[in-house]
Design a protein around this motif. Structure first.
Motif, PDB file in Angstrom:
ATOM      1  N   GLN A 169      13.847  -2.165  -0.952  1.00 12.70           N
ATOM      2  CA  GLN A 169      14.357  -3.045   0.097  1.00 12.70           C
ATOM      3  C   GLN A 169      13.206  -3.624   0.926  1.00 12.70           C
ATOM      4  N   LEU A 170      12.229  -2.793   1.280  1.00  9.33           N
ATOM      5  CA  LEU A 170      11.096  -3.264   2.082  1.00  9.33           C
ATOM      6  C   LEU A 170      10.259  -4.287   1.320  1.00  9.33           C
ATOM      7  N   GLN A 203       2.126  10.081  -5.487  1.00  7.23           N
ATOM      8  CA  GLN A 203       2.763  11.267  -4.927  1.00  7.23           C
ATOM      9  C   GLN A 203       2.164  11.682  -3.578  1.00  7.23           C
ATOM     10  N   GLY A 204       1.797  10.656  -2.802  1.00  5.74           N
ATOM     11  CA  GLY A 204       1.374  10.887  -1.437  1.00  5.74           C
ATOM     12  C   GLY A 204       2.541  10.623  -0.498  1.00  5.74           C
ATOM     13  N   TYR A 205       2.294  10.774   0.782  1.00  7.40           N
ATOM     14  CA  TYR A 205       3.291  10.536   1.810  1.00  7.40           C
ATOM     15  C   TYR A 205       2.819   9.368   2.659  1.00  7.40           C
ATOM     16  N   ALA A 206       3.742   8.485   3.024  1.00 14.65           N
ATOM     17  CA  ALA A 206       3.368   7.316   3.812  1.00 14.65           C
ATOM     18  C   ALA A 206       4.313   7.162   5.000  1.00 14.65           C
ATOM     19  N   ILE A 207       3.714   6.762   6.114  1.00 19.12           N
ATOM     20  CA  ILE A 207       4.453   6.554   7.360  1.00 19.12           C
ATOM     21  C   ILE A 207       3.842   5.336   8.047  1.00 19.12           C
ATOM     22  N   ASP A 208       4.680   4.563   8.748  1.00 19.05           N
ATOM     23  CA  ASP A 208       4.117   3.414   9.462  1.00 19.05           C
ATOM     24  C   ASP A 208       3.839   3.775  10.920  1.00 19.05           C
ATOM     25  N   GLN A 209       3.262   2.844  11.662  1.00 16.67           N
ATOM     26  CA  GLN A 209       2.832   3.095  13.036  1.00 16.67           C
ATOM     27  C   GLN A 209       4.001   3.300  13.996  1.00 16.67           C
ATOM     28  N   ASN A 210       5.209   3.039  13.532  1.00 10.80           N
ATOM     29  CA  ASN A 210       6.395   3.245  14.361  1.00 10.80           C
ATOM     30  C   ASN A 210       7.148   4.523  13.996  1.00 10.80           C
ATOM     31  N   GLY A 211       6.609   5.276  13.039  1.00 13.72           N
ATOM     32  CA  GLY A 211       7.238   6.529  12.647  1.00 13.72           C
ATOM     33  C   GLY A 211       8.239   6.406  11.517  1.00 13.72           C
ATOM     34  N   ARG A 212       8.298   5.248  10.868  1.00 12.60           N
ATOM     35  CA  ARG A 212       9.206   5.088   9.721  1.00 12.60           C
ATOM     36  C   ARG A 212       8.546   5.698   8.491  1.00 12.60           C
ATOM     37  N   PHE A 213       9.285   6.573   7.812  1.00  9.64           N
ATOM     38  CA  PHE A 213       8.799   7.160   6.574  1.00  9.64           C
ATOM     39  C   PHE A 213       9.068   6.186   5.439  1.00  9.64           C
ATOM     40  N   TYR A 214       8.076   5.966   4.605  1.00  4.39           N
ATOM     41  CA  TYR A 214       8.289   5.196   3.386  1.00  4.39           C
ATOM     42  C   TYR A 214       8.749   6.173   2.314  1.00  4.39           C
ATOM     43  N   THR A 215       9.811   5.821   1.625  1.00  8.39           N
ATOM     44  CA  THR A 215      10.370   6.682   0.587  1.00  8.39           C
ATOM     45  C   THR A 215      10.695   5.836  -0.636  1.00  8.39           C
ATOM     46  N   LEU A 235       0.836  -1.198   0.000  1.00  7.64           N
ATOM     47  CA  LEU A 235       0.000   0.000   0.000  1.00  7.64           C
ATOM     48  C   LEU A 235       0.873   1.250   0.000  1.00  7.64           C
ATOM     49  N   ALA A 236       1.930   1.250   0.793  1.00  9.04           N
ATOM     50  CA  ALA A 236       2.830   2.401   0.838  1.00  9.04           C
ATOM     51  C   ALA A 236       3.437   2.674  -0.544  1.00  9.04           C
ATOM     52  N   ALA A 237       3.780   1.624  -1.273  1.00 10.31           N
ATOM     53  CA  ALA A 237       4.336   1.794  -2.613  1.00 10.31           C
ATOM     54  C   ALA A 237       3.313   2.456  -3.537  1.00 10.31           C
ATOM     55  N   MET A 238       2.041   2.061  -3.431  1.00  9.86           N
ATOM     56  CA  MET A 238       1.001   2.685  -4.265  1.00  9.86           C
ATOM     57  C   MET A 238       0.798   4.151  -3.877  1.00  9.86           C
TER      58      MET A 238
END
Length: 149
Positions: A102-103, A84-96, A76-79
């Motif tokens: 790698q993920l 051109q949205g911003y994604a973050i997980d519940q632990n505060g890791r930014f998806y870039t 989902l983060a990749a989509m």
């Protein structure tokens, strides 16, 4: 102003998201399937039928460029990044774009290992420090998105 979308099935930081978004006047949408009926004051819940990735596709179709998505789902983060949205997980890791390959590779290897019968360790018990780190990084992301908008 960005909207905030939460992949709410099993998300441990929903209250932090809603409280923080309220401080910035941002709208929060909780996306969940029918097995996780989540209603929270300060957020609009969008319930979708059960099905593989059903909530993910509804979320991606509703979000716009510049919106923020909270998810632990790498696919989902990749989509989200592709739109051109911003994604973050519940632990505060930014998806870039830089960490996404790698993920996704790790997710693929883990899936193959599970299919081969290997047991994978589950996540550690959530600590209060994890919530504090998430909130700090979530605020950083909101302020970045607002300043760029």
């Amino acid at each position: 102003m960005p909207d905030i979308f939460v992949d709410a099935d099993g998300c441990p930081v929903v209250s932090i998201i809603i409280d923080t978004a309220k401080q910035y006047g941002l709208k929060v949408y909780l996306i969940c399937d029918t097995s996780h009926l989540i209603q929270r004051e300060g957020a609009e819940t969008i319930t979708v039928s059960k099905g593989s990735d059903a909530a993910d596709f509804v979320l991606v179709n509703r979000m716009q460029k510049g919106d923020i998505v909270v998810t632990q789902d790498y696919g989902l983060a990749a989509m989200v990044l592709a739109k051109q949205g911003y994604a973050i997980d519940q632990n505060g890791r930014f998806y870039t774009p830089e960490n996404m390959d790698q993920l996704l590779g790790f997710r693929h290897i883990s899936k193959k290992a599970r299919q081969a019968g290997q047991r994978m360790k589950g996540p550690k018990k959530r600590q209060k420090e994890s919530d504090m780190l998430f909130k700090e990084r979530f605020i950083q992301l909101i302020e970045k998105v607002i300043s760029e908008g």
